[in-house]
Design an enzyme around this catalytic site. Structure first.
Site, mmCIF file in Angstrom:
data_model
loop_
_atom_site.group_PDB
_atom_site.id
_atom_site.type_symbol
_atom_site.label_atom_id
_atom_site.label_comp_id
_atom_site.label_asym_id
_atom_site.label_seq_id
_atom_site.Cartn_x
_atom_site.Cartn_y
_atom_site.Cartn_z
ATOM 1 N N ASP A 260 0.822 -1.217 0.000
ATOM 2 C CA ASP A 260 0.000 0.000 0.000
ATOM 3 C C ASP A 260 0.856 1.268 0.000
ATOM 4 O O ASP A 260 0.432 2.316 0.496
ATOM 5 C CB ASP A 260 -0.950 0.019 1.207
ATOM 6 C CG ASP A 260 -1.906 -1.152 1.216
ATOM 7 O OD1 ASP A 260 -2.313 -1.590 0.130
ATOM 8 O OD2 ASP A 260 -2.243 -1.644 2.314
ATOM 9 N N GLY A 261 2.063 1.179 -0.560
ATOM 10 C CA GLY A 261 2.975 2.315 -0.522
ATOM 11 C C GLY A 261 3.360 2.866 -1.876
ATOM 12 O O GLY A 261 4.265 3.692 -1.970
#
Length: 299
Positions: free
Chosen positions: A243-244
Site C-alpha cells: 500500500d505504498g
C-alpha cells in the site's frame, strides 16, 4: 443472452486515428516547450491540447502532456520518434508517444467484493472507459456468470498459502503479453515482487482507506477504533511496499461516531468504486506521469 458491448461513439473526436499523445518528464530548464512545439510544427503536427507542471523552475523536474493531430500518423510514427530522440537527448527527457485510438488491454483481478468490478464494467459498457477488458481473474468463482454476461472471459485461479507461486505462474501465463495493465479491484491478495516486475507502473490497486493512514487489512475497523471523522479510499500503483506505491487518486466522505463499522464499509464502497474508476480512466488516457514515488496527473 447476447453479450454486452461498449458504446464508443462519444470517443470519436478524442480518439481519432490522427491523434497522438506525447508525455515528457525532464529536468526543468528554459526552452523545453518552445523546442517541443517547434519540433511538432516542423513535422506538420497540430497541437490540440497541452498541460504542463514544474516542481521547481530552479532545478526541479518538468512534466508535460501534449495531444496533437498529424495526418497519416501511424505511417509517420516511427520516423517521428526517431527524430524526436535527438531532442530528448538534449533535454535529458523520459518520454513516450502513444496513439490515442489504440485502446489499452486490461485484466481485472477480483476476490469476492463486486462493487469496484461492477463500476468498471458499467463504465466500459457505457463507453466512459476507453479500453478493452480482456479478462477478469479471480481466486473465487462467485462472479463468473456476471462477468461472462458481458462477453468477457473469466479465469478462476484459486490461491492458497502453499500454492501461491503456482497461482502466480498461472496469472502470468494468462496475462503476460496479452494485457497492458492489471487492475486490482478489491483483489485481496499480496502480489509478489517477481510478478510485479512484469507490470511496473501498470498495476493499479484500490485501497479502502485514505493512505497513508490505516495500511494493510481491516482499515475500516482500524478507522472505527480510532473514531475518525473522515474516511476515504486511495487508488495507487502497486509496488513491493504494501500500500505504498505512487498515489493516483483519493477521495473522502465525512462520518461520525454514530456510524458502525458496517456503515463505514457501506459508505466506503461508494468512494472506492469512484476513485478506482477515475484512476483507471486517467491511466488509459495517458494522463499520469510517475516520478519516484509520486504522480503528476493531468486530468
Amino acid at each position: 443472452m447476447k453479450p454486452l458491448t461498449p458504446n464508443l461513439n462519444k470517443w470519436s473526436d478524442k480518439t481519432s486515428e490522427h491523434r497522438a499523445r506525447m508525455l515528457i518528464s525532464c529536468p526543468d530548464q528554459p526552452g523545453i516547450v518552445a523546442t517541443v512545439s517547434k519540433f511538432l510544427h516542423q513535422h506538420e503536427a497540430n497541437i490540440v491540447q497541452s498541460d504542463q507542471y514544474t516542481m521547481d523552475p530552479e532545478g526541479g523536474m518538468f512534466f508535460i502532456r501534449i495531444e496533437f493531430d498529424l495526418p497519416n500518423l501511424e505511417s509517420k510514427l516511427e520516423s517521428l520518434e526517431k527524430d524526436f530522440a535527438n531532442v530528448a537527448d538534449e533535454f535529458q527527457m523520459n518520454w513516450r508517444i502513444s496513439l490515442a485510438h489504440k485502446k489499452q488491454k486490461l485484466a481485472i483481478f477480483v476476490s469476492k467484493e463486486d462493487h469496484c468490478l461492477l463500476e468498471l464494467l458499467w463504465q466500459w459498457q457505457a463507453g466512459d472507459l476507453y479500453a478493452d477488458i480482456e479478462m477478469v481473474v479471480s481466486n473465487h468463482s462467485d462472479m463468473r456468470e456476471l462477468v461472462e454476461s458481458f462477453g468477457i472471459p473469466y479465469y478462476h485461479i484459486p490461491v492458497t498459502a502453499d500454492k501461491k507461486a503456482e497461482a502466480e505462474a498461472k496469472h502470468l501465463e494468462v496475462t503476460a503479453g496479452k494485457v497492458d495493465t492489471i487492475i486490482l479491484a478489491r483483489y485481496m491478495q499480496i502480489i509478489s515482487p517477481k510478478f510485479l516486475q512484469f507490470f511496473k507502473n501498470r498495476m493499479i490497486n484500490i485501497h479502502h482507506s485514505f493512505l497513508p493512514a490505516f495500511v494493510g487489512g481491516k482499515p475500516y475497523t482500524q478507522a472505527f477504533n480510532r473514531g475518525v471523522k473522515i474516511i476515504g479510499a486511495t487508488a495507487h500503483y502497486v509496488t513491493e511496499e504494501l500500500d505504498g506505491g505512487p498515489i493516483i487518486e483519493q477521495d473522502v466522505q465525512r462520518v461520525s461516531h454514530r456510524d458502525s463499522v458496517h456503515e463505514l464499509k457501506r459508505i466506503g464502497r461508494h468512494i472506492e468504486r469512484i476513485v478506482l474508476a477515475r484512476a483507471v480512466s486517467w491511466h488509459v488516457e495517458d494522463r499520469i506521469l510517475v516520478h519516484e514515488n509520486k504522480t503528476v496527473v493531468f486530468n
